[in-house]
Design an enzyme around this catalytic site. Structure first.
Site, PDB file in Angstrom:
ATOM      1  N   PRO A  29       0.680  -1.103   0.033  1.00 20.69           N
ATOM      2  CA  PRO A  29      -0.011   0.174   0.074  1.00 20.69           C
ATOM      3  C   PRO A  29       0.811   1.245   0.059  1.00 20.69           C
ATOM      4  O   PRO A  29       1.800   1.247   0.781  1.00 20.69           O
ATOM      5  CB  PRO A  29      -0.944  -0.267   1.177  1.00 20.69           C
ATOM      6  CG  PRO A  29      -0.889  -1.497   1.555  1.00 20.69           C
ATOM      7  CD  PRO A  29       0.670  -2.085   1.125  1.00 20.69           C
ATOM      8  N   GLU A  30       0.541   2.209  -0.873  1.00 19.79           N
ATOM      9  CA  GLU A  30       1.123   3.534  -0.782  1.00 19.79           C
ATOM     10  C   GLU A  30       0.571   4.519   0.096  1.00 19.79           C
ATOM     11  O   GLU A  30      -0.363   4.275   1.031  1.00 19.79           O
ATOM     12  CB  GLU A  30       1.124   4.038  -2.305  1.00 19.79           C
ATOM     13  CG  GLU A  30       1.969   2.906  -3.312  1.00 19.79           C
ATOM     14  CD  GLU A  30       2.097   3.691  -4.658  1.00 19.79           C
ATOM     15  OE1 GLU A  30       2.550   4.710  -4.906  1.00 19.79           O
ATOM     16  OE2 GLU A  30       2.308   2.829  -5.764  1.00 19.79           O
ATOM     17  N   LYS A  78       4.328   5.491   4.452  1.00 21.18           N
ATOM     18  CA  LYS A  78       3.852   4.393   4.686  1.00 21.18           C
ATOM     19  C   LYS A  78       3.678   3.779   6.136  1.00 21.18           C
ATOM     20  O   LYS A  78       3.466   2.639   6.404  1.00 21.18           O
ATOM     21  CB  LYS A  78       4.613   3.327   3.904  1.00 21.18           C
ATOM     22  CG  LYS A  78       4.753   3.668   2.394  1.00 21.18           C
ATOM     23  CD  LYS A  78       5.369   2.573   1.658  1.00 21.18           C
ATOM     24  CE  LYS A  78       5.629   2.990   0.221  1.00 21.18           C
ATOM     25  NZ  LYS A  78       6.278   2.086  -0.592  1.00 21.18           N
ATOM     26  N   ARG A  97      13.568   9.578  10.431  1.00 23.42           N
ATOM     27  CA  ARG A  97      14.371   8.886   9.286  1.00 23.42           C
ATOM     28  C   ARG A  97      13.578   9.089   7.925  1.00 23.42           C
ATOM     29  O   ARG A  97      14.101   8.679   7.065  1.00 23.42           O
ATOM     30  CB  ARG A  97      14.114   7.316   9.653  1.00 23.42           C
ATOM     31  CG  ARG A  97      15.003   7.267  10.941  1.00 23.42           C
ATOM     32  CD  ARG A  97      15.505   5.635  10.970  1.00 23.42           C
ATOM     33  NE  ARG A  97      14.244   4.856  11.111  1.00 23.42           N
ATOM     34  CZ  ARG A  97      13.863   4.497  12.334  1.00 23.42           C
ATOM     35  NH1 ARG A  97      14.388   4.865  13.489  1.00 23.42           N
ATOM     36  NH2 ARG A  97      12.696   3.708  12.489  1.00 23.42           N
ATOM     37  N   ASN A 156       5.276   2.317  -6.136  1.00 21.89           N
ATOM     38  CA  ASN A 156       5.789   1.875  -7.485  1.00 21.89           C
ATOM     39  C   ASN A 156       4.755   2.507  -8.510  1.00 21.89           C
ATOM     40  O   ASN A 156       5.082   2.886  -9.765  1.00 21.89           O
ATOM     41  CB  ASN A 156       5.627   0.371  -7.566  1.00 21.89           C
ATOM     42  CG  ASN A 156       6.788  -0.289  -8.377  1.00 21.89           C
ATOM     43  OD1 ASN A 156       7.695   0.607  -8.815  1.00 21.89           O
ATOM     44  ND2 ASN A 156       6.438  -1.436  -8.809  1.00 21.89           N
ATOM     45  N   ARG A 202      12.565  -3.456  -8.177  1.00 20.70           N
ATOM     46  CA  ARG A 202      10.913  -3.116  -8.343  1.00 20.70           C
ATOM     47  C   ARG A 202      10.961  -2.916  -9.592  1.00 20.70           C
ATOM     48  O   ARG A 202      11.652  -2.429 -10.329  1.00 20.70           O
ATOM     49  CB  ARG A 202      10.437  -2.094  -7.347  1.00 20.70           C
ATOM     50  CG  ARG A 202      10.881  -2.112  -6.076  1.00 20.70           C
ATOM     51  CD  ARG A 202       9.769  -3.272  -5.387  1.00 20.70           C
ATOM     52  NE  ARG A 202       8.348  -2.729  -5.512  1.00 20.70           N
ATOM     53  CZ  ARG A 202       7.707  -2.037  -4.900  1.00 20.70           C
ATOM     54  NH1 ARG A 202       8.354  -1.318  -3.807  1.00 20.70           N
ATOM     55  NH2 ARG A 202       6.356  -1.698  -5.031  1.00 20.70           N
TER      56      ARG A 202
END
Length: 265
Positions: free
Chosen positions: A2-3, A52, A121, A162, A254
């Protein structure tokens, strides 16, 4: 995986459903038993997302941190909930609604200081009102790495996956191999603004909508019940704009898709 728009949608939904009242939290599967016990019965102050990552902030300075990973998903429904089905890592029960979480990559209780460390981060998130695109530009404009890699680096920009990577580069005619430092400031500003708009649409609708109305026809989507894409998972099919076959390669482990005519090298 999931984005970011999915996590922001969940954060908004869970804030609406659970904030301001006590939440019963359990771990039917048992793998989150100690964490569930730590927040069970506490008041959910709010939920928010960064990239995410999803955070449920409870009173007393504790937060449940969830990263869905590849297989994680919430099932949200009105009460009453039935018996848990499958491996439910975390079950939440509020006044009117309940949620079951299955298969996350991470589900843990953190202090607010530990939440800050996780967020430190991460790069700016286009869906957060406090996002600073100047931080992204500073990293990108000095980098020799391909922009196709930089967009997927969560320390550079958080929440892009992606699909958004492939589609936003197509929408701005940028080849994914172009070094970040060769992207102009005007191109970057347009790309960032487009990500903000596209991801907000995804957060509101729960589905990615990336094809402009004038191109939203012809070949169906890559999967049933999914909106059309320009290039994502369309290898060998005709570009919706110019008709050139869409190309594919692997970048950073990817799959990557682009049109060699609309996105010249």
């Amino acid at each position: 995986m999931p984005e970011g728009h999915i996590l922001h949608r969940l954060a908004r939904l869970h804030t609406e459903w659970y904030s301001g009242g006590p939440v019963r939290v359990s771990s039917p599967q048992g793998r989150f038993e100690d964490g569930a016990r730590a927040v069970d019965g506490r008041v959910l102050v709010h939920a928010d997302a960064w990239g995410k990552h999803l955070f449920h902030h409870y009173d007393g300075g504790l937060a449940v941190h969830v990263h869905l990973g590849i297989y994680g998903a919430f099932t949200d429904t009105e009460l009453p909930l039935g018996e848990p089905i499958g491996q439910v890592r975390m079950r939440m029960i509020g006044a009117r609604y309940g949620s079951d979480l299955r298969g996350p990559a991470a589900c843990e209780v953190l202090t607010e200081g530990e939440v800050d460390a996780v967020e430190a981060r991460l790069g700016p998130d286009p869906l957060r009102p406090d996002a600073d695109p100047e931080r992204v530009w500073a990293r990108m404009s000095r980098s020799r790495s391909p922009i196709g890699s930089l967009l997927m680096d969560q320390s550079v920009i958080a929440g892009v996956g992606n699909v958004y990577r492939a589609e936003v580069l197509f929408r701005h005619n940028i080849h994914p191999n172009r070094p970040g430092r060769d992207v102009t400031r005007d191109e970057f500003d347009a790309l960032w603004a487009d990500l903000v708009d596209l991801m907000e649409i995804g957060a509101q609708r729960g589905r990615m909508h990336v094809v402009r109305a004038e191109h939203d026809g012809g070949m169906p989507s890559y999967a049933k019940d999914r909106p059309r894409t320009y290039v994502y998972r369309r290898t060998g099919e005709a570009c919706r704009v110019c008709g050139t076959p869409v190309l594919h390669k692997v970048m950073g482990a990817r799959n990557l898709f682009w049109c060699p005519t609309c996105q010249p090298g």
